[in-house]
Design an enzyme around this catalytic site. Structure first.
Site, PDB file in Angstrom:
ATOM      1  N   HIS A 261      -0.189   1.627   5.305  1.00 25.91           N
ATOM      2  CA  HIS A 261      -0.132   0.488   5.938  1.00 25.91           C
ATOM      3  C   HIS A 261      -0.590   0.583   7.432  1.00 25.91           C
ATOM      4  O   HIS A 261       0.064   0.171   8.301  1.00 25.91           O
ATOM      5  CB  HIS A 261       1.192  -0.182   6.163  1.00 25.91           C
ATOM      6  CG  HIS A 261       1.905  -0.313   4.497  1.00 25.91           C
ATOM      7  ND1 HIS A 261       3.063  -1.061   4.611  1.00 25.91           N
ATOM      8  CD2 HIS A 261       1.444  -0.173   3.280  1.00 25.91           C
ATOM      9  CE1 HIS A 261       3.289  -1.125   3.157  1.00 25.91           C
ATOM     10  NE2 HIS A 261       2.192  -0.650   2.697  1.00 25.91           N
TER      11      HIS A 261
ATOM     12  N   ARG B 231       0.766  -7.725   6.429  1.00 31.02           N
ATOM     13  CA  ARG B 231       1.319  -6.556   5.780  1.00 31.02           C
ATOM     14  C   ARG B 231       0.324  -5.359   6.154  1.00 31.02           C
ATOM     15  O   ARG B 231       0.687  -4.651   7.011  1.00 31.02           O
ATOM     16  CB  ARG B 231       1.838  -6.903   4.396  1.00 31.02           C
ATOM     17  CG  ARG B 231       2.212  -5.359   3.559  1.00 31.02           C
ATOM     18  CD  ARG B 231       2.469  -5.581   2.276  1.00 31.02           C
ATOM     19  NE  ARG B 231       2.881  -4.494   1.751  1.00 31.02           N
ATOM     20  CZ  ARG B 231       2.150  -3.662   1.176  1.00 31.02           C
ATOM     21  NH1 ARG B 231       0.983  -3.654   1.178  1.00 31.02           N
ATOM     22  NH2 ARG B 231       2.777  -2.556   0.418  1.00 31.02           N
TER      23      ARG B 231
ATOM     24  N   GLY C  56      -1.379  -6.898  -0.374  1.00 37.85           N
ATOM     25  CA  GLY C  56       0.145  -7.403  -0.804  1.00 37.85           C
ATOM     26  C   GLY C  56       0.911  -6.124  -1.259  1.00 37.85           C
ATOM     27  O   GLY C  56       0.434  -4.951  -1.041  1.00 37.85           O
TER      28      GLY C  56
ATOM     29  N   GLU D 132      -4.446 -11.108  -0.715  1.00 34.59           N
ATOM     30  CA  GLU D 132      -4.548 -12.263  -0.206  1.00 34.59           C
ATOM     31  C   GLU D 132      -6.143 -12.182   0.501  1.00 34.59           C
ATOM     32  O   GLU D 132      -6.587 -11.349   0.807  1.00 34.59           O
ATOM     33  CB  GLU D 132      -3.759 -12.648   0.957  1.00 34.59           C
ATOM     34  CG  GLU D 132      -2.253 -12.689   0.382  1.00 34.59           C
ATOM     35  CD  GLU D 132      -1.262 -13.158   1.735  1.00 34.59           C
ATOM     36  OE1 GLU D 132       0.053 -13.206   1.291  1.00 34.59           O
ATOM     37  OE2 GLU D 132      -1.701 -13.063   2.975  1.00 34.59           O
TER      38      GLU D 132
END
Length: 687
Positions: A481, A542, A561, A567
């Site tokens: 991330h 995120r 996600g 998304e």
């Protein structure tokens, strides 16, 4: 939250380098990094509205200028009060700022107490000239770690002034727990894995351990635990597990060692029979209906997977028919179906059925031809265009930078200094070329470094990189991330994506750069017009990845996600995109829904490009290129190309001035498991 461009404690932490919110400037090319080492800092003020506390009176809104939904008009009585419950991550001195209005000339003094102890007796709240004129009274007080009751109570029969909100500058614990050590599997069954690890330590206390399979959190354990049994797993399946320690302030440790564990087979080793009589019908330009006869199994069939292009495209179909959508127009497909049971035993394949989808959909923008341009790459990540028509490309793990000409000539031109990997998704990521190249020859890179993720500037003379200079540093990094995309927008400013660094709360913290899209000038300071006066352009993300602008200058973004929905978002300044409250669509006031969503198996998106108002989104786990027509602020029906053909697709970029895309793979990473040098770059003609 109350937001300030800079504040004293942050300035102390970011001396000598441009901080995460753009508060100061670097004095050296390397930058001095984070100088704070106390484990706590003063957090920019957190607002507590009076109407959300206990108001001994009425919540009114008949005088303008208040924040929130109104203000507390207390009873006209001695002892009438407003009380707030305030959370502090650490004990220590705090600033309490009370916003009030007093439209009379009479002082309305009040006693202020914290947890029942008086900290200010008969604190003045003099007249402000009008009930619509709001001022602050500020005192200092000590808070305890955890919950605190702060009360403002009238000293006279006049009651208090009208109280709007309390802003608390509370101590915040910024010291992360130590890394969990010696993660190991102590027992494995067909559907469980028992884990153990050595405890982390923390200056305040570990509250939880988060357990991840690759980039997705799958479980957690209590902070006083050093074991956890994962349940509900699939038999005969590899799980790549890591553990992170987390404290009450949301600080997350570095990752433990990674443990790959494969669950055991079940006692049932007999696969189902192969599905039979597969047939196709109702073929359109982007879909086909499949039907088959049921398989049998000694225990029971649990579902069917549909295969095409050598891999699964739809999983766990219940029943004996499925409509496959998102297909490319004018394209030949061959499908088979396999059954599976609770033991994860998989049947043989059904008969194959072949179809050709219908005509090109209205609007065009269809990928027509794809040609391999270059091979021998290892995780090519960022790609930007030089004025001569060649591309400048980064490799994530080697930290090397290359040029690649339209004819396929590849040349290494440098290595980014101070770059480090994260044994996951960090490393050397995005790259951008200055629009004023002719006058400065600047390129910009985003990479992981010792203290976090950085954005730096270098000079490229056409042959080699030099003059490394840090612009922004201290964006929190993690194994996963990290975001990493870096692009110039049509407004001439740089945009960067920053992931939540596996600390979900940061996405909603406007004082943090993580979980955000950032917008800034080429010196690393916030761009004019940013909604909060900081680097932050949008928040609640995120792991934002791709960035691209349509013909009207609207910004679109692709985002990974967690476990259910990826998304495509239309980004507007100051908007909140919901994470971690929302993954995909939700109905939460103040949070913006995506324009399109996909299951993580279909997408796990990375790069994004737009050609003639058609978006193209590269998919990693989905192993396909999605085509999404755009119409104003709406996104149309997605269709997929190259499904399971080229593997994990990382970056897609439009060639300037042409209806042409360049597309890179990422098959050499830990998910692709291909050897170094296996990745390729393709060019795609768009019609």
């Amino acid at each position: 939250m109350m937001h300030r461009t800079c504040f004293a404690a942050q300035a102390a932490l970011w001396v000598g380098a441009i901080g995460a919110l753009g508060c100061s400037s670097a004095s050296t090319a390397e930058g001095d990094g984070n100088l704070g080492n106390s484990g706590s800092e003063l957090l920019a003020g957190t607002d507590y509205e009076a109407e959300d506390g206990v108001c001994q009176g009425t919540v009114d809104s008949n005088h303008t200028g208040y924040s929130g939904r109104g203000f507390c008009n207390t009873n006209n009585a001695v002892g009438a009060y407003v009380e707030w419950t305030v959370s502090a991550a650490a004990a220590g001195p705090s600033s309490l700022a009370i916003r009030y209005a007093n439209g009379t000339t009479t002082d309305r003094p009040a006693t202020i107490s914290v947890n029942g102890a008086v900290v200010a007796n008969a604190q003045p709240f003099p007249g402000t000239g009008a009930w619509t004129t709001w001022e602050l009274q500020t005192i200092n007080a000590n808070l305890v770690a955890g919950s605190n009751k702060i009360r403002v109570a009238s000293n006279t029969a006049n009651g208090t002034a009208n109280l709007d909100k309390l802003t608390v500058d509370a101590p915040r614990d910024t010291q992360a727990p130590t890394t969990p050590q010696n993660l190991r599997a102590t027992d494995v069954t067909s559907n469980t894995i028992a884990l153990a690890w050595n405890a982390s330590t923390d200056n305040v206390g570990v509250v939880a351990y988060d357990i991840y399979h690759d980039g997705n959190k799958i479980s957690e354990a209590a902070g006083n635990a050093t074991t956890k049994t994962l349940t509900g797993l699939q038999p005969k399946t590899e799980y790549r597990l890591t553990v992170f320690a987390r404290d009450a302030a949301g600080n997350v440790s570095a990752t433990s060692n990674s443990v790959p564990v494969t669950t055991s087979p079940t006692s049932d080793t007999e696969p189902p029979t192969a599905p039979g009589n597969l047939k196709a019908s109702d073929v359109t330009n982007n879909s086909v209906k499949l039907a088959w006869t049921a398989s049998t199994d000694n225990v029971g069939v649990t579902g069917y997977d549909v295969y095409s292009g050598g891999g699964v495209i739809v999983t766990n179909v219940q029943g004996t028919q499925a409509t496959i959508t998102g297909l490319a127009a004018n394209t030949d497909y061959s499908f088979t179906v396999k059954a599976k049971d609770a033991g994860n035993n998989v049947s043989g394949a059904s008969n194959a059925v072949s179809v050709r989808t219908g005509n090109v959909p209205p609007g065009g923008g269809v990928p027509k031809t794809i040609t391999q341009l270059s091979s021998g790459w290892t995780i090519p990540w960022g790609l930007a265009w030089l004025p001569d028509g060649s591309a400048i490309i980064t490799e994530r793990e080697s930290f090397n930078v290359y040029t690649l000409t339209p004819s396929g000539t590849k040349k290494q031109v440098g290595k980014v200094p101070n770059a480090v990997g994260t044994t996951g998704e960090g490393g050397l990521m995005g790259i951008a070329v200055d629009p004023n190249w002719s006058s400065n020859h600047h390129i910009y890179v985003m990479h992981s470094a010792s203290e976090g993720n950085r954005i730096a500037r270098m000079t490229f003379d056409g042959n080699a990189l030099s003059d490394y200079k840090v612009l922004i540093q201290g964006i929190k990094k993690s194994k996963y991330h990290n975001g990493g995309r870096l692009k110039f927008g049509p407004d001439g400013y740089l945009y960067a994506t920053a992931g939540d660094a596996q600390t979900q709360s940061l996405a909603q913290d406007k004082n943090s750069p993580n979980g955000k899209i950032l917008r800034f000038k080429t010196d690393g300071t916030p761009a004019p017009g940013n909604p909060f006066g900081t680097l932050v352009y949008s928040y609640g993300h995120r792991n934002p990845q791709g960035l691209a602008w349509d013909s009207a200058g609207r910004l679109w973004e692709s985002e990974l996600g967690d476990g259910s929905q990826d998304e495509l978002n239309l980004i507007t300044a100051g908007a909140n995109y919901g994470w971690p409250t929302c993954e995909g669509n939700c109905n939460v006031s103040g949070m913006t829904n995506p324009k399109k969503t996909w299951s993580t198996g279909e997408a796990s998106p990375s790069g994004l490009a737009i050609v003639n108002d058609v978006a193209y989104m590269a998919a990693l786990k989905g192993k396909r290129l999605w085509r999404i027509p755009l119409s104003g602020t709406s996104a149309g029906t997605p269709t997929a190309y190259y499904v399971n053909t080229y593997g994990r697709l990382r970056t897609v970029e439009k060639v300037p001035g042409q209806s042409l895309l360049w597309l890179s793979t990422t098959n050499s990473d830990f998910n692709g498991k291909e050897p170094a040098g296996s990745d390729k770059i393709f060019k795609i003609t768009i019609e």
